[in-house]
Motif scaffolding. Structure first.
Motif, short mmCIF file in Angstrom:
data_model
loop_
_atom_site.label_atom_id
_atom_site.label_comp_id
_atom_site.label_asym_id
_atom_site.label_seq_id
_atom_site.Cartn_x
_atom_site.Cartn_y
_atom_site.Cartn_z
N SER A 68 0.84 -1.20 0.00
CA SER A 68 0.00 0.00 0.00
C SER A 68 0.87 1.25 0.00
O SER A 68 0.61 2.21 -0.74
N ARG A 69 1.91 1.24 0.81
CA ARG A 69 2.83 2.38 0.87
C ARG A 69 3.54 2.58 -0.46
O ARG A 69 3.69 3.72 -0.93
N LEU A 70 3.97 1.48 -1.09
CA LEU A 70 4.64 1.57 -2.39
C LEU A 70 3.71 2.16 -3.44
O LEU A 70 4.12 3.02 -4.23
N THR A 71 2.46 1.75 -3.43
CA THR A 71 1.48 2.30 -4.38
C THR A 71 1.31 3.79 -4.16
O THR A 71 1.29 4.57 -5.11
N ARG A 72 1.23 4.21 -2.90
CA ARG A 72 1.07 5.63 -2.58
C ARG A 72 2.31 6.44 -3.02
O ARG A 72 2.18 7.51 -3.61
N ILE A 73 3.49 5.90 -2.78
CA ILE A 73 4.74 6.59 -3.17
C ILE A 73 4.84 6.69 -4.68
O ILE A 73 5.23 7.74 -5.22
N ARG A 74 4.47 5.63 -5.39
CA ARG A 74 4.51 5.68 -6.86
C ARG A 74 3.55 6.73 -7.39
O ARG A 74 3.86 7.42 -8.35
N GLN A 76 2.57 9.46 -5.79
CA GLN A 76 3.16 10.77 -5.47
C GLN A 76 4.28 11.11 -6.45
O GLN A 76 4.40 12.25 -6.91
N ARG A 77 5.11 10.11 -6.77
CA ARG A 77 6.21 10.34 -7.70
C ARG A 77 5.68 10.67 -9.09
O ARG A 77 6.20 11.55 -9.77
N ARG A 78 4.63 9.98 -9.54
CA ARG A 78 4.02 10.26 -10.84
C ARG A 78 3.48 11.69 -10.87
O ARG A 78 3.70 12.43 -11.83
N HIS A 79 2.84 12.10 -9.80
CA HIS A 79 2.30 13.46 -9.72
C HIS A 79 3.44 14.49 -9.73
O HIS A 79 3.34 15.52 -10.40
N LEU A 80 4.52 14.20 -9.01
CA LEU A 80 5.66 15.11 -8.97
C LEU A 80 6.31 15.24 -10.34
O LEU A 80 6.65 16.35 -10.76
N ARG A 81 6.46 14.14 -11.07
CA ARG A 81 7.03 14.22 -12.42
C ARG A 81 6.17 15.08 -13.33
O ARG A 81 6.68 15.87 -14.12
N LYS A 82 4.86 14.91 -13.21
CA LYS A 82 3.94 15.71 -14.02
C LYS A 82 4.10 17.18 -13.68
O LYS A 82 4.17 18.04 -14.58
N ARG A 83 4.19 17.51 -12.42
CA ARG A 83 4.35 18.90 -11.98
C ARG A 83 5.70 19.46 -12.44
O ARG A 83 5.77 20.60 -12.90
N GLN A 84 6.77 18.66 -12.34
CA GLN A 84 8.08 19.10 -12.82
C GLN A 84 8.03 19.42 -14.31
O GLN A 84 8.59 20.43 -14.75
N LYS A 85 7.39 18.55 -15.07
CA LYS A 85 7.31 18.78 -16.51
C LYS A 85 6.54 20.06 -16.80
O LYS A 85 6.95 20.86 -17.65
N GLU A 86 5.43 20.29 -16.10
CA GLU A 86 4.66 21.51 -16.31
C GLU A 86 5.50 22.75 -15.99
O GLU A 86 5.51 23.72 -16.76
#
Length: 159
Positions: A68-74, A76-86
C-alpha cells in the motif's frame, strides 16, 4: 499415536504415561519404545507449526502495508514528475519568449517585439530546440554561468 515398533509390526500401541513412557507391546517384547518421544515431538511440531503460521500472518500484514505504501509513493512520484514537466515547460516557454524578445503586457499577451540583441539567421532555431531540450538543472547552471540572466532575471524562477 503408535510407536515406531508397533507401527512397523501393525500392533495396537497403548502407552500409560503414569506407569512408563514405553508402550505395553514394547515392554512385553523388551525393546526400546519411542512412543513417549513421538508424542512430545508431535506436540513440539504442532507448536512450531502454530508459531510459523503466526509469523506468516505477521509478514503478510507487513507486506500488505508495504505494498500500500509503495502504491502511494509511486502515485506521489508520478504526480511530482507531471508537476516538474509543467514547471519546466512553462520556464522554457518564458525563456524562449525572452530570447525572441517578446515581452508580455499586463494582460499576459505577447507584444511580438523583437529584441535587437537576438541575431536571427541560420542555426538560431537549432539553438532554441537545444535549449528547450535541456533539463531544469542544466538550465539553472546555464543561467547562473551567464550571471543571473538578462535584465536581472532570476534563474531560480525557471525551476
Amino acid at each position: 499415536m503408535p510407536c515406531s515398533n508397533c507401527h512397523r509390526h501393525g500392533h495396537h500401541c497403548v502407552i500409560d504415561l503414569d506407569i512408563s513412557s514405553s508402550c505395553s507391546e514394547c515392554i512385553r517384547r523388551k525393546v526400546a519404545c519411542d512412543g513417549g518421544d513421538i508424542s512430545a515431538r508431535l506436540f513440539n511440531a504442532m507448536k512450531e507449526s502454530r508459531r510459523l503460521e503466526d509469523e506468516e500472518d505477521a509478514v503478510m500484514k507487513d507486506f500488505a502495508e508495504l505494498q500500500s505504501r509503495l502504491t502511494r509513493i509511486r502515485e506521489q512520484r508520478r504526480h511530482l514528475r507531471k508537476r516538474q514537466k509543467e514547471l519546466f515547460d512553462r520556464g522554457m516557454s518564458d525563456l524562449s519568449k525572452e530570447i525572441r524578445g517578446e515581452s508580455s503586457n499586463s494582460n499576459g499577451e505577447s507584444s511580438g517585439v523583437i529584441n535587437d540583441e537576438v541575431v536571427a539567421g541560420e542555426g538560431s532555431d537549432d539553438w532554441l530546440r537545444e535549449l528547450e531540450s535541456m533539463s531544469p538543472g542544466a538550465l539553472e547552471r546555464l543561467a547562473a554561468s551567464v550571471g543571473q540572466g538578462s535584465d536581472g532575471a532570476n534563474p531560480q524562477s525557471l525551476s
